[in-house]
Write an enzyme that holds these catalytic residues in place. Structure first.
Site: not given
Ligand code: DX5
Length: 223
Positions: A39, A179
């Protein structure tokens, strides 16, 4: 009917220890991730700054897993150049961030990479329709992007169904990723709604036993 594909689980290192990203990569590998999601955020498209091309390059060097880069940046076109030589990966940019999305999709393909587009919760599926035949992946954000550890928004299930219908209408080869906010307690419903891939970050790193976290998701999904 959606095609039956094996569920792909991506480990995102965003919720890992920022001072020990190599260990965060290894945690995702040990947990049985099918791929890694990186990310990249610029403090402009989203309020947070994560890391940039140097981390992408080193990650591609140290892991055998496929990598996808999720660009949470305001000018994704610039990042195609910045990422030159960093490795081969699926490059996902945001529909909301690009005024020339089709050109960027073509640019990604010209570099030998796979193009994906992410859409924020407030962006309707139909915003992707003209692009779908050219995409490898649609990444549906289940949360407002930028931060790990948020709760999945309920509307995500409807959005998955909308994207799935458009994929079939346009005969697109794109897979669907969800996601944000993915945990063992909602993974099955997300897959039943039509998701092919799930991205998990705090579901790994905040799990009492990170090595078991993705296996637990596979068990509940049965895939
Ligand atoms: C958020 C990212 C995600 C994040 C998800 O902006 O794109 O990939 O890492 O995190 P969790 O799984 O904690 O929601």
């Amino acid at each position: 009917m959606p095609q039956q594909r094996r569920l792909q689980l991506a480990g995102s290192i965003l919720a890992g220890d920022v001072l020990n990203l190599l260990e965060a990569i290894r945690v995702c590998e040990r947990a049985g991730a099918d791929l890694l999601q990186l990310d990249v955020s610029d403090g402009h498209f989203v309020p947070t700054i994560s890391f940039g091309e140097a981390v992408v390059r080193r990650t591609c060097e140290v892991t055998k897993l496929p990598v996808e880069v999720h660009l949470m940046v305001s000018r994704p076109e610039d990042w195609l150049t910045r990422m030159e030589g960093c490795g081969q990966f699926r490059m996902i940019f945001h529909r909301e961030a690009s005024r020339r999305a089709m050109g960027l999709v073509q640019g990604i393909v010209r570099k030998g990479m796979k193009p994906g587009i992410a859409i924020n919760p407030e962006t309707p599926a139909v915003a992707l329709e003209p692009l779908l035949p050219y995409l490898d992946n649609v990444c549906i954000m289940g949360i407002a992007p930028g931060f790990a550890g948020q709760k999945l928004l309920d509307y995500t299930y409807t959005k998955i169904a909308d994207v799935r219908a458009l994929i079939e209408k346009t005969r697109s080869p794109a897979t669907i990723t969800v996601d944000g906010g993915v945990k063992a307690d909602n993974a099955r419903r997300l897959v039943e709604a039509g998701a092919d891939n799930l991205v998990v970050s705090s579901g790994i790193f905040a799990h009492p036993n990170p090595d078991e976290s993705l296996r637990e998701i596979r068990r509940v999904v049965g895939s």
